[in-house]
Write an enzyme that holds these catalytic residues in place. Structure first.
Site, PDB file in Angstrom:
ATOM      1  N   ASN A 240       0.859  -1.178   0.000  1.00  0.00           N
ATOM      2  CA  ASN A 240       0.000   0.000   0.000  1.00  0.00           C
ATOM      3  C   ASN A 240       0.897   1.231   0.000  1.00  0.00           C
ATOM      4  OD1 ASN A 240      -1.870   1.993   0.378  1.00  0.00           O
ATOM      5  ND2 ASN A 240      -2.342   1.460   2.509  1.00  0.00           N
ATOM      6  N   TRP A 241       1.041   1.833  -1.175  1.00  0.00           N
ATOM      7  CA  TRP A 241       1.943   2.994  -1.278  1.00  0.00           C
ATOM      8  C   TRP A 241       1.312   4.263  -0.700  1.00  0.00           C
ATOM      9  CZ3 TRP A 241       3.913   2.530  -7.077  1.00  0.00           C
ATOM     10  CH2 TRP A 241       4.677   1.379  -7.195  1.00  0.00           C
ATOM     11  N   LYS A 242       0.028   4.199  -0.384  1.00  0.00           N
ATOM     12  CA  LYS A 242      -0.698   5.393   0.087  1.00  0.00           C
ATOM     13  C   LYS A 242      -0.466   6.547  -0.893  1.00  0.00           C
ATOM     14  CE  LYS A 242      -0.112   3.679   4.732  1.00  0.00           C
ATOM     15  NZ  LYS A 242      -0.400   3.891   6.127  1.00  0.00           N
TER      16      LYS A 242
ATOM     17  N   HIS B  21      -9.762   0.777   4.346  1.00  0.00           N
ATOM     18  CA  HIS B  21      -8.537   1.035   5.113  1.00  0.00           C
ATOM     19  C   HIS B  21      -8.879   1.970   6.271  1.00  0.00           C
ATOM     20  CE1 HIS B  21      -4.537   2.489   6.142  1.00  0.00           C
ATOM     21  NE2 HIS B  21      -4.059   1.425   5.513  1.00  0.00           N
TER      22      HIS B  21
ATOM     23  N   GLU C 228      -7.463   4.468   7.374  1.00  0.00           N
ATOM     24  CA  GLU C 228      -7.324   5.903   7.045  1.00  0.00           C
ATOM     25  C   GLU C 228      -8.567   6.399   6.311  1.00  0.00           C
ATOM     26  OE1 GLU C 228      -3.474   5.641   5.130  1.00  0.00           O
ATOM     27  OE2 GLU C 228      -2.591   5.157   7.068  1.00  0.00           O
TER      28      GLU C 228
ATOM     29  N   GLU D 111      -5.810  -5.157  10.368  1.00  0.00           N
ATOM     30  CA  GLU D 111      -4.864  -4.063  10.595  1.00  0.00           C
ATOM     31  C   GLU D 111      -5.245  -3.321  11.872  1.00  0.00           C
ATOM     32  OE1 GLU D 111      -2.700  -2.851   6.805  1.00  0.00           O
ATOM     33  OE2 GLU D 111      -4.497  -1.640   6.897  1.00  0.00           O
TER      34      GLU D 111
ATOM     35  N   GLY E 184       1.655   2.421  10.740  1.00  0.00           N
ATOM     36  CA  GLY E 184       2.551   3.571  10.609  1.00  0.00           C
ATOM     37  C   GLY E 184       3.143   4.043  11.931  1.00  0.00           C
TER      38      GLY E 184
ATOM     39  N   SER F  46       2.878  -1.977  10.527  1.00  0.00           N
ATOM     40  CA  SER F  46       4.322  -1.893  10.762  1.00  0.00           C
ATOM     41  C   SER F  46       5.060  -3.204  10.470  1.00  0.00           C
ATOM     42  CB  SER F  46       4.607  -1.396  12.183  1.00  0.00           C
ATOM     43  OG  SER F  46       4.062  -0.106  12.360  1.00  0.00           O
TER      44      SER F  46
ATOM     45  N   GLY G 170       2.601  -1.017   4.402  1.00  0.00           N
ATOM     46  CA  GLY G 170       2.593   0.403   4.043  1.00  0.00           C
ATOM     47  C   GLY G 170       4.013   0.921   3.888  1.00  0.00           C
ATOM     48  N   GLY G 171       4.516   1.565   4.943  1.00  0.00           N
ATOM     49  CA  GLY G 171       5.821   2.238   4.883  1.00  0.00           C
ATOM     50  C   GLY G 171       6.938   1.399   4.282  1.00  0.00           C
TER      51      GLY G 171
END
Ligand code: PEP
Length: 252
Positions: free
Chosen positions: A9-11, A96, A98, A168, A174, A213, A234-235
């Site tokens: 997930n590159w956001k 998600h 977010e 999640e 994150g 994470s 993600g990150g």
């Protein structure tokens, strides 16, 4: 047997140069990826065309981060599932945390989004997970059950056969805090038990990813758990070497 899946997930990160560099590294390194693991990258929508072009002869699949529930209409700034399908998108992240928190997406809307994705023959990656406050109040399972059941009640169960669930915990996204393998396994087993109440075969076949994470150091331990079928990353998915290590950490 469930095939493991690692989803990136590159956001809202990236640029043309970044996409070319990152996917260049992934396609080189993962050209002969093991049959055991499926990999999907979910870029921001403006890069779908570029990613489709770079991935055309790669086993790495293309995904997206969101889809609107309507098939078309006056929804400025939104993207319909059918439009994603035009770019050969295989999987779409839906719900998600977010999107739930920052864009006020409701359980009902998320169910409708899943419906629009499966209607196009794509797989939703349905995200569920509790906040820290909910966990500390002993409500983690109740929250996850509510989020999952909202979708399972709205869609015919057979239409979810190619779906993926991502557990999640919001407190792990994150933040650098990861659920322990035991904590994650416990929730994954709970999710599978909820699915089994509706369809035991589907429950056994459903891939349940862990997200929060995940990195090169903790992936192997998490993925070794019985009910963890890979990760939503993600990150760490923005760092080619780290993401490749995570993809290679799948051992089942
Ligand atoms: C995510 O965005 O789905 C996620 C899990 O992010 P991170 O890996 O950075 O925690």
């Amino acid at each position: 047997m469930r095939r493991s899946l690692v989803a990136a997930n590159w956001k809202m990160h990236g640029s043309r140069e970044f996409v070319e560099e990152l996917l260049g590294a992934l396609t080189r390194e993962l050209a002969t990826q093991s049959e055991e693991v499926e990999i999907v990258v979910c870029p921001p929508s403006p890069y779908l065309s570029l990613c489709k072009e770079i991935l055309r002869s790669s086993p790495v699949l293309l995904g997206a981060q969101n889809a609107h529930e309507a098939s078309s209409g006056a929804y400025t700034g939104e993207v319909a599932a059918q439009m994603l399908n035009d770019f050969d998108v295989a999987m779409v992240i839906i719900g998600h945390s977010e999107r739930r928190a920052l864009f006020a997406e409701t359980d009902a809307q998320i169910a409708a989004k899943c419906q629009s994705v499966v209607a196009q023959g794509m797989s939703p990656i349905l995200c569920v997970g509790e906040t820290l406050q909910e966990r500390e109040a002993g409500q983690a399972e109740a929250v996850v059950a509510r989020q999952l059941n909202a979708v399972l009640e709205a869609l015919p169960i057979a239409s979810m056969s190619d779906a993926v669930i991502a557990y999640e915990p919001v407190w792990a996204i994150g933040t650098g805090k990861t659920a322990t393998p035991a904590q994650a396994q416990e929730m994954h087993a709970f999710i599978r038990s909820l699915l089994a109440k509706r369809d035991s075969v589907m429950a056994e076949n459903m891939r349940i990813l862990y997200g929060g994470s995940v990195n090169a150091s903790n992936a192997a331990q998490l993925f070794a758990e019985q009910d963890i079928d890979g990760g939503l990353v993600g990150g760490a998915s923005l760092k080619p070497e780290e993401f490749i290590t995570i993809c290679k950490s799948v051992s089942k």
